[in-house]
Design a protein around this motif. Structure first.
Motif, PDB file in Angstrom:
ATOM      1  N   THR A  44      55.169  79.651  20.908  1.00 44.69           N
ATOM      2  CA  THR A  44      55.516  78.546  20.080  1.00 44.69           C
ATOM      3  C   THR A  44      55.632  78.805  18.712  1.00 44.69           C
ATOM      4  O   THR A  44      55.069  79.654  17.860  1.00 44.69           O
ATOM      5  CB  THR A  44      54.602  77.362  20.233  1.00 44.69           C
ATOM      6  N   ALA A  45      56.434  78.048  17.819  1.00 42.47           N
ATOM      7  CA  ALA A  45      56.324  78.144  16.189  1.00 42.47           C
ATOM      8  C   ALA A  45      55.046  77.852  15.742  1.00 42.47           C
ATOM      9  O   ALA A  45      54.539  78.539  14.836  1.00 42.47           O
ATOM     10  CB  ALA A  45      57.017  77.245  15.863  1.00 42.47           C
ATOM     11  N   ALA A  46      54.282  76.900  16.389  1.00 39.23           N
ATOM     12  CA  ALA A  46      52.837  76.936  15.642  1.00 39.23           C
ATOM     13  C   ALA A  46      51.894  78.044  16.054  1.00 39.23           C
ATOM     14  O   ALA A  46      51.363  78.425  15.374  1.00 39.23           O
ATOM     15  CB  ALA A  46      52.231  75.545  16.751  1.00 39.23           C
ATOM     16  N   TYR A  49      52.713  80.295  13.157  1.00 39.57           N
ATOM     17  CA  TYR A  49      52.088  80.077  11.754  1.00 39.57           C
ATOM     18  C   TYR A  49      50.418  80.487  12.118  1.00 39.57           C
ATOM     19  O   TYR A  49      49.951  81.056  11.218  1.00 39.57           O
ATOM     20  CB  TYR A  49      52.372  78.606  11.669  1.00 39.57           C
ATOM     21  N   ALA A  75      50.733  74.296   8.271  1.00 40.34           N
ATOM     22  CA  ALA A  75      52.218  74.240   8.950  1.00 40.34           C
ATOM     23  C   ALA A  75      51.921  74.263  10.482  1.00 40.34           C
ATOM     24  O   ALA A  75      52.896  73.952  11.131  1.00 40.34           O
ATOM     25  CB  ALA A  75      52.873  75.333   8.459  1.00 40.34           C
ATOM     26  N   GLY A  76      51.071  75.289  10.971  1.00 36.76           N
ATOM     27  CA  GLY A  76      50.883  75.330  12.349  1.00 36.76           C
ATOM     28  C   GLY A  76      50.136  73.894  13.123  1.00 36.76           C
ATOM     29  O   GLY A  76      50.920  73.522  14.019  1.00 36.76           O
ATOM     30  N   LYS A  78      50.910  71.008  11.769  1.00 37.67           N
ATOM     31  CA  LYS A  78      52.214  70.339  11.946  1.00 37.67           C
ATOM     32  C   LYS A  78      53.129  70.464  12.967  1.00 37.67           C
ATOM     33  O   LYS A  78      53.587  69.342  13.879  1.00 37.67           O
ATOM     34  CB  LYS A  78      53.061  70.169  10.526  1.00 37.67           C
ATOM     35  N   SER A  79      53.272  71.788  13.013  1.00 31.84           N
ATOM     36  CA  SER A  79      54.148  72.087  14.192  1.00 31.84           C
ATOM     37  C   SER A  79      53.778  71.669  15.443  1.00 31.84           C
ATOM     38  O   SER A  79      54.494  71.275  16.380  1.00 31.84           O
ATOM     39  CB  SER A  79      54.532  73.760  14.141  1.00 31.84           C
ATOM     40  N   SER A  80      52.546  72.195  15.701  1.00 25.79           N
ATOM     41  CA  SER A  80      51.803  71.704  17.183  1.00 25.79           C
ATOM     42  C   SER A  80      51.861  70.257  17.286  1.00 25.79           C
ATOM     43  O   SER A  80      52.595  69.795  18.433  1.00 25.79           O
ATOM     44  CB  SER A  80      50.617  71.981  17.179  1.00 25.79           C
ATOM     45  N   ASP A  82      53.793  67.916  15.843  1.00 23.12           N
ATOM     46  CA  ASP A  82      55.304  67.404  16.260  1.00 23.12           C
ATOM     47  C   ASP A  82      55.815  67.607  17.625  1.00 23.12           C
ATOM     48  O   ASP A  82      56.526  67.019  18.109  1.00 23.12           O
ATOM     49  CB  ASP A  82      56.123  68.071  14.983  1.00 23.12           C
ATOM     50  N   PHE A  83      55.537  69.014  17.898  1.00 21.18           N
ATOM     51  CA  PHE A  83      56.137  69.590  19.242  1.00 21.18           C
ATOM     52  C   PHE A  83      55.616  68.580  20.309  1.00 21.18           C
ATOM     53  O   PHE A  83      56.373  68.070  21.149  1.00 21.18           O
ATOM     54  CB  PHE A  83      55.828  70.789  19.480  1.00 21.18           C
ATOM     55  N   ASP A 139      46.687  74.263  20.716  1.00 21.48           N
ATOM     56  CA  ASP A 139      47.918  74.369  20.866  1.00 21.48           C
ATOM     57  C   ASP A 139      48.412  74.827  22.331  1.00 21.48           C
ATOM     58  O   ASP A 139      49.246  74.673  23.058  1.00 21.48           O
ATOM     59  CB  ASP A 139      48.514  75.046  19.919  1.00 21.48           C
TER      60      ASP A 139
END
Length: 213
Positions: A44-46, A49, A75-76, A78-80, A82-83, A139
Motif C-alpha cells: 500500500t501507499a501507506a 511511507y 503521511a502514512g 493519513k494514507s492508511s 483514507d484508504f 495498516d
C-alpha cells in the motif's frame, strides 16, 4: 470461542450489536472481515511511507532525519486512514455506522496528536521505530503475512502488556511457512534438499535469516 463471544458470526448482518456472550476484545470491524470485495493488497501507499520513515530514522541509504521521518510517518497514517475509510464507503455489506466522507484535516491531525501516536523529532531511535512499526502493523490488518513478517523482522510491534513473552510462548514455534503437502508428496527430493530433510514441524520452527526474535 476461547477469545470470548462470536464477533464475526454472520448473524451480525442483521444484528450488528450482538458480538456474542462474553466477548473479551475490541475486535477488528466486522464489516472489514465480512466484505469479500476488498482487493488483495500487495503493497500500500501507506506501507511505502512507513518504510521511508523507517529509513529516515535508521539512516538507511540516506542521512538520519527525524524531520523527514515525522513527515513520512504522518503521511502514512493519513494514507492508511483514507484508504480504509474509502473501502468502508464503497462496501456493499456495510450498513451500521458506515462513513460517508473521508476524514477532515482536523480529524487526521487529532489522530496524529494522540499520546500513543504522536511523533516528535526528539524521540530516540527505538521510540520512533516502535511508533512507525505500530502504524505499519495496523495498516497490515488485511495482510496477515506482512504483519507476521514485520513482527519477526523487528520484534517491536505492539505486544501484550501483561506478558512480553505471550507471543513467543503462544506462536513462537511458527517461524516460517511450510511447503504444501503436495510438495512433500510429489517433490520430496527437492523439498528435502532445501530443508535438510527436516520434518514439516521442525522446518516451520527453523528461523529465517532476517528473524530477530
Amino acid at each position: 470461542g476461547s477469545d470470548g463471544g462470536e464477533p464475526y458470526n454472520i448473524r451480525r448482518d442483521d444484528d450488528w450489536a450482538n458480538k456474542g456472550s462474553g466477548n473479551l476484545f475490541s475486535n477488528v470491524n466486522y464489516y472489514f472481515g465480512r466484505d469479500k470485495n476488498i482487493p488483495e493488497l500487495i503493497i500500500t501507499a501507506a506501507e511505502v511511507y512507513f518504510l521511508k520513515a523507517e529509513a529516515a530514522v535508521r539512516g538507511i541509504g540516506r542521512p538520519v532525519s527525524m524531520v523527514d521521518a515525522k513527515s513520512n510517518y504522518e503521511a502514512g497514517i493519513k494514507s492508511s486512514v483514507d484508504f480504509w475509510t474509502a473501502m468502508a464507503m464503497a462496501s456493499e455489506v456495510w450498513t451500521v455506522n458506515k462513513p460517508s466522507a473521508l476524514p477532515t484535516s482536523a480529524q487526521l491531525a487529532w489522530i496524529s496528536s494522540k499520546p500513543t501516536v504522536a511523533f516528535v523529532t526528539d524521540l530516540s531511535e527505538d521510540e520512533a521505530l516502535k511508533l512507525i512499526y505500530a502504524q505499519a502493523w495496523l495498516d497490515n490488518f488485511r495482510q496477515p503475512y506482512e504483519a507476521w513478517a514485520l513482527q519477526r523482522r523487528t520484534d517491536k510491534t505492539p505486544k501484550s502488556t501483561n506478558s512480553d513473552n505471550l507471543w513467543q510462548t503462544t506462536y513462537g514455534r511458527y517461524l516460517r511457512l511450510n511447503y504444501a503437502d503436495a510438495e512433500y508428496q510429489y517433490n520430496v527430493t527437492n523439498v528435502n534438499a532445501v530443508t535438510g530433510g527436516k520434518s514439516a514441524q521442525d522446518w516451520m520452527a527453523t528461523r529465517v535469516w532476517w528473524d530477530v526474535n
